[in-house]
Design an enzyme around this catalytic site. Structure first.
Site, PDB file in Angstrom:
ATOM      1  N   HIS A 157      -4.307 -18.507  -8.672  1.00  0.00           N
ATOM      2  CA  HIS A 157      -5.353 -17.509  -8.994  1.00  0.00           C
ATOM      3  C   HIS A 157      -5.307 -16.315  -8.032  1.00  0.00           C
ATOM      4  CE1 HIS A 157      -7.254 -20.866 -11.292  1.00  0.00           C
ATOM      5  NE2 HIS A 157      -6.838 -21.572 -10.249  1.00  0.00           N
ATOM      6  N   SER A 278       5.077  10.339  -1.363  1.00  0.00           N
ATOM      7  CA  SER A 278       4.108  11.087  -2.165  1.00  0.00           C
ATOM      8  C   SER A 278       4.172  12.546  -1.750  1.00  0.00           C
ATOM      9  CB  SER A 278       2.704  10.540  -1.919  1.00  0.00           C
ATOM     10  OG  SER A 278       1.730  11.512  -2.267  1.00  0.00           O
ATOM     11  N   LYS A 284       2.533   7.551   2.406  1.00  0.00           N
ATOM     12  CA  LYS A 284       2.897   6.684   1.285  1.00  0.00           C
ATOM     13  C   LYS A 284       4.347   6.237   1.289  1.00  0.00           C
ATOM     14  CE  LYS A 284       0.099   6.517  -2.258  1.00  0.00           C
ATOM     15  NZ  LYS A 284      -0.349   5.277  -2.843  1.00  0.00           N
ATOM     16  N   GLU A 291       7.679  -1.005  -9.823  1.00  0.00           N
ATOM     17  CA  GLU A 291       6.721  -0.695 -10.886  1.00  0.00           C
ATOM     18  C   GLU A 291       7.438  -0.430 -12.214  1.00  0.00           C
ATOM     19  OE1 GLU A 291       3.479   2.119  -9.300  1.00  0.00           O
ATOM     20  OE2 GLU A 291       5.050   2.136  -7.782  1.00  0.00           O
TER      21      GLU A 291
END
Ligand code: ARG
Length: 459
Positions: A157, A278, A284, A291
């Site tokens: 979970h 970024s 970043k 992704e």
């Protein structure tokens, strides 16, 4: 003007829109190499069986070599009016060698031709996946070997469950990709029957030798039923299905890399080569490849659904619907190969943050099960009661804002007076993982043995 291939029956040429909807040359040119290879095998067989003369077959062979070299050099002029790769190649062959080109299509139809070309194309992609998967698995095994005893939290979970080892987690994916590899090999073995020579749908009256063409093209045998051979696209569906499951696994690992590389987790550091910055936020380091990989599953699974949908309503045998079988598969195969390569690169380059992993494993009461097991083993409590006692101790620790190993023996005695000091041995995460020696468990020695087993398999 009417069509060069079937002009005999037609007075007028097609409407421009008809030509646009009908043509597949925009995409099926990707099968040019397979088309020419199939035609060469067919021509050689036609000569061997005396259906065409040796000199015509030789002219065809040489002409096809020229056509292939033009395609590879990028000088080949593709024509939409010629619909597809099969007719484009044949028309060019006719320009180059003249009359003998007209004999190539003896005892053949575009129906068995396209079934052959596409099958060989998919077979190549299965081979590419069969080649790429072990490289990804080897990168994961290397991670597993390096961190066979690095402790990290295991989750259910996405809540801290029990401590596990980094190596064990890496090898979980090796098992998954190992099954994907098996599925690809199975699909490849099943698709390896040759449809060439089944002609339009019924076979042919010419004395062809299908064993010969099947062998020349690397197939195990000729397909046994002509109706099935021209209308079957199971081979592509099975490839897509193996690809979908593999992409799903890639996506789960990618999801973990996204989570693990976040500032909140800091379990792994992706290398510069596999991170992006970024344009506004200087701090970043984005896991874009992970992704995108996570998103590629959509294309691959989508292709499978699309092709199943194309096929499910078609009466035997060929229908033009089947021209819509290719683009989706091309895209899915490209996506899979790119995803496999990207994941292999990311996994090879990533650095597990050992200390952060262990710190995370040591929080969240991850050894509560070890405590319950200790109560069963040493105090002979029934597991249900041990679970209850442990729950009370976890609550006590939580209320005090500490973790289980920080509870004093006196505090524990308030819940269960028979607990002795050696309980602390099982509350440490290293002892916890070391104790999980059951076959398939996370103990470092198990992990080393499994990593060695995989290394041998992959060698
Ligand atoms: N371009 C066609 C396809 O991809 C080739 C087969 C054409 N066959 C036919 N009977 N029209 O399916």
């Amino acid at each position: 003007s009417s069509n060069a291939m079937w002009g005999g029956r037609f007075a007028e040429g097609p409407d421009a829109i008809m030509e646009a909807i009908n043509a597949s040359i925009g995409f099926d040119r990707r099968m040019a190499r397979q088309d020419i290879e199939g035609s060469r095998a067919h021509a050689a067989m036609l000569a061997a069986t005396g259906i065409v003369t040796a000199s015509d077959a030789e002219a065809i062979r040489e002409g096809l070599i020229t056509v292939l070299s033009e395609i590879e050099a990028g000088t080949f002029q593709y024509s939409t009016a010629l619909e597809d790769i099969h007719m484009n190649v044949e028309a060019r062959l006719t320009e180059i060698i003249g009359a003998p080109a007209g004999r190539l299509h003896t005892a053949r139809s575009r129906n068995d031709q396209v079934a052959l070309d596409f099958r060989m194309w998919v077979r190549d992609q299965a081979d590419a996946a069969i080649d790429a998967l072990p490289r990804l698995m080897a990168a994961l095994v290397a991670q597993a070997e390096a961190g066979a005893d690095w402790v990290m939290p295991g989750f259910t979970h996405l809540q801290t469950a029990q401590p596990v080892t980094w190596g064990h987690h890496m090898l979980a994916y090796v098992e998954m990709f190992g099954r994907d590899l098996g599925r690809m090999k199975d699909a490849r073995a099943r698709m390896n029957e040759c449809p060439l020579g089944t002609a339009a749908l019924a076979g042919t009256s010419f004395p062809i030798d299908r064993e010969m063409t099947a062998a020349a093209l690397g197939f195990d045998r000729p397909a046994a039923n002509s109706l099935d051979a021209v209308s079957d696209r199971d081979f592509a569906l099975e490839f897509l299905s193996a690809a979908s499951i593999c992409a799903m696994h890639l996506s789960r690992l990618a999801e973990e890399l996204v989570i693990w590389s976040s500032a909140q987790f800091r379990f792994v550091r992706l290398s510069d080569r596999w991170s992006t910055g970024s344009s506004i936020m200087p701090q970043k380091r984005n896991p874009d490849a992970a992704e995108l990989l996570r998103a590629k599953i959509g294309r691959i699974l989508g292709a499978q659904v699309a092709l199943l949908t194309v096929m499910k309503g078609l009466p035997l045998t060929y229908s033009k619907d089947m021209q819509e079988d290719k683009e989706q598969v091309f895209d899915a195969a490209d996506s899979l190969m790119l995803a496999l390569a990207a994941m292999t690169g990311m996994v090879s380059d990533m650095t597990a943050q050992k200390d952060n992993l262990e710190a995370a494993a040591s929080s969240g009461f991850s050894t509560a099960t070890d405590l319950a097991d200790w109560l069963v083993r040493v105090l002979d409590l029934p597991f249900r009661e041990a679970h209850h006692v442990t729950g009370a101790l976890v609550k006590m620790a939580e209320d005090a804002g500490i973790d289980l190993p920080e509870l004093s023996l006196e505090q524990m005695h308030a819940v269960e007076p028979r607990i002795t000091a050696d309980v602390f041995e099982v509350l440490g995460v290293r002892n916890s993982v070391a104790s999980r020696t059951s076959y398939g468990g996370t103990a470092p020695d198990n992990v080393r043995a499994q990593a060695a087993r995989w290394k041998e398999i992959l060698a």
